[in-house]
Design a protein around this motif. Sequence first.
Motif: not given
Length: 229
Positions: A62, A64, A98, A215, A218-219, A225, A228
Amino acid sequence: MAAVLTQKQAYFSPELFHFLIELRYNNRREWFQANKPRYEALVRQPFLRFIADFAPHLEKISPDYLAGPQSLFRIQRDTRFSANKAPYKTHAAAQFRHRRGRDVHMPGFYIHLEPDNCFLGAGIWMPEPENLRRIRAAIARQDPRWLRLRGRLELDGEGKLTRPPRGYRADHPLIEDLKQRSFTVSYPLAEEVVTSDALLPAVEKVFLELLPLNQFLSEVLLLPQEEEP
């Protein structure tokens, strides 16, 4: 001809754990200063090499999350508000947090190296009050993303409340999750893996498995983010 370093070489030797055990029993500034070259050679420099080599792998997991020299925790303890005045930690650790995270209280990945207690982890440790409120609210409404995660992950339970948090009923179907104060998951890591060339792929595999937890967090916390590819 100069030797060429390859990813197949181990980053840490068993001497890493020998040093940390000695530090446990000699946790004094005088001892540490006399043995600082060993700390650099056995702990800090190998860990920094691992982090540098792992950075492109984390980017693939990721974008992020960041890996760099700042990922490695200091060996010095903050003793200002602790009854334990031992000046040094007796483990080595790094967090890949993050990219919007200012400190350890944001979603991230974690690696902990300690004699008889090595592990990998992910999630968020002791989030700040507003972030804790957001996470609990998502759990309380039985967010399907959380239900899917809880079907395959077991939370560590560090600092878990003994009573329901204010505003939540004791008979809520997810009350045990709502009592959590940290939302982290840990996987044990064998010392034999830490001192072998299997460390980097082992870390990559576990972090990829734990990515959905980060994920989700974070959401919920409205962290940006990357899309992808």
